[in-house]
Enzyme design. Sequence first.
Site, PDB file in Angstrom:
ATOM      1  N   HIS A  59       3.426  15.453 -15.086  1.00 55.64           N
ATOM      2  CA  HIS A  59       4.253  15.323 -16.291  1.00 55.64           C
ATOM      3  C   HIS A  59       3.537  14.436 -17.298  1.00 55.64           C
ATOM      4  CE1 HIS A  59       4.955  11.611 -14.091  1.00 55.64           C
ATOM      5  NE2 HIS A  59       5.123  11.064 -15.290  1.00 55.64           N
ATOM      6  N   HIS A 143      -0.458  10.600 -21.843  1.00 54.42           N
ATOM      7  CA  HIS A 143      -1.410  11.094 -20.847  1.00 54.42           C
ATOM      8  C   HIS A 143      -0.662  11.715 -19.677  1.00 54.42           C
ATOM      9  CE1 HIS A 143      -0.254   7.082 -19.404  1.00 54.42           C
ATOM     10  NE2 HIS A 143      -0.441   7.576 -18.179  1.00 54.42           N
TER      11      HIS A 143
HETATM   12  P1  2AM Z   1       1.477   6.470 -15.193  1.00 51.81           P
HETATM   13  O1  2AM Z   1       1.453   7.902 -14.784  1.00 51.81           O
HETATM   14  O2  2AM Z   1       0.419   6.105 -16.158  1.00 51.81           O
HETATM   15  O3  2AM Z   1       1.572   5.544 -13.998  1.00 51.81           O
HETATM   16  C1  2AM Z   1       6.936   7.154 -13.819  1.00 51.81           C
HETATM   17  O4  2AM Z   1       6.499   5.973 -13.225  1.00 51.81           O
HETATM   18  C2  2AM Z   1       6.138   7.450 -15.061  1.00 51.81           C
HETATM   19  O5  2AM Z   1       6.349   6.426 -16.029  1.00 51.81           O
HETATM   20  C3  2AM Z   1       4.629   7.527 -14.822  1.00 51.81           C
HETATM   21  O6  2AM Z   1       4.120   8.623 -15.544  1.00 51.81           O
HETATM   22  C4  2AM Z   1       4.105   6.244 -15.370  1.00 51.81           C
HETATM   23  O7  2AM Z   1       2.862   6.317 -15.997  1.00 51.81           O
HETATM   24  C5  2AM Z   1       5.105   5.925 -16.472  1.00 51.81           C
HETATM   25  N1  2AM Z   1       5.145   4.490 -16.758  1.00 51.81           N
HETATM   26  C6  2AM Z   1       4.950   3.931 -17.979  1.00 51.81           C
HETATM   27  N2  2AM Z   1       5.074   2.616 -17.914  1.00 51.81           N
HETATM   28  C7  2AM Z   1       5.330   2.294 -16.634  1.00 51.81           C
HETATM   29  C8  2AM Z   1       5.543   1.065 -15.948  1.00 51.81           C
HETATM   30  N3  2AM Z   1       5.535  -0.100 -16.584  1.00 51.81           N
HETATM   31  N4  2AM Z   1       5.759   1.125 -14.632  1.00 51.81           N
HETATM   32  C9  2AM Z   1       5.763   2.301 -13.981  1.00 51.81           C
HETATM   33  N5  2AM Z   1       5.588   3.510 -14.571  1.00 51.81           N
HETATM   34  C10 2AM Z   1       5.366   3.505 -15.896  1.00 51.81           C
END
Ligand code: 2AM
Length: 195
Positions: A59, A143
């Site tokens: 996602h 991303h």
């Molecule tokens: P990431 O893929 O770069 O880890 C669920 O955790 C989604 O929320 C993930 O896609 C994650 O990004 C995003 N996300 C953004 N900020 C976050 C945070 N502080 N902690 C965990 N997940 C975060």
Amino acid sequence: MPKPPTENSTKRTDPSLPDSPQRLFFALLPDGAVRKRLHQLQKDLEKAGGRPVPEENLHLTLLFLGNVEADKVDAVRDIAAGIEGKRFDLVLDTLGGFRQNNARILWVGPSESPPALGALHQSLRRQVRKIGLRVGKGVYRPHVTLVRKADLRKKSPEDLEPDIQWTAHRLALIASELLPSGSCYKTLLEKKLSE
Ligand code: 2AM
């Protein structure tokens, strides 16, 4: 006094309990063809080691909310249900890595973020603030995470030039439960952006 949950909180939640907070985020979900191409890219990155995100979990996060108290979850659902907007095109053409402790997160994202994507992010941010949720001020870097815990010593292939054309139209509100085996996602609501 107990501290309120923060955006980075990793407190376990139990969504089966009615009063339990839920760890929520808004995301764009790829359709089948885009998902397949993302999965192929994960295979192309195998040499970098690490833990590929399960194909069904791929996602692009629009806004991460962290733990949301049970009495606010319906209001967040209403925000998701009320999103109006047109589908838009984005091109995932850049591979990158975020350092995370002694490992890396490998992602693919757009070199140019379409204005509609930034507008959607800002609109969600404004609306969740209105219902009293605190969301971080960090810069939004769209991303799709492909691999977690990639080995820092191993290089990711330099010859990969992703070019994934994506007409984004599936917006979802997702609850994430952190389990020892990884994140377990449940889509609470899916909204289609119009043509
Ligand atoms: P990431 O893929 O770069 O880890 C669920 O955790 C989604 O929320 C993930 O896609 C994650 O990004 C995003 N996300 C953004 N900020 C976050 C945070 N502080 N902690 C965990 N997940 C975060």
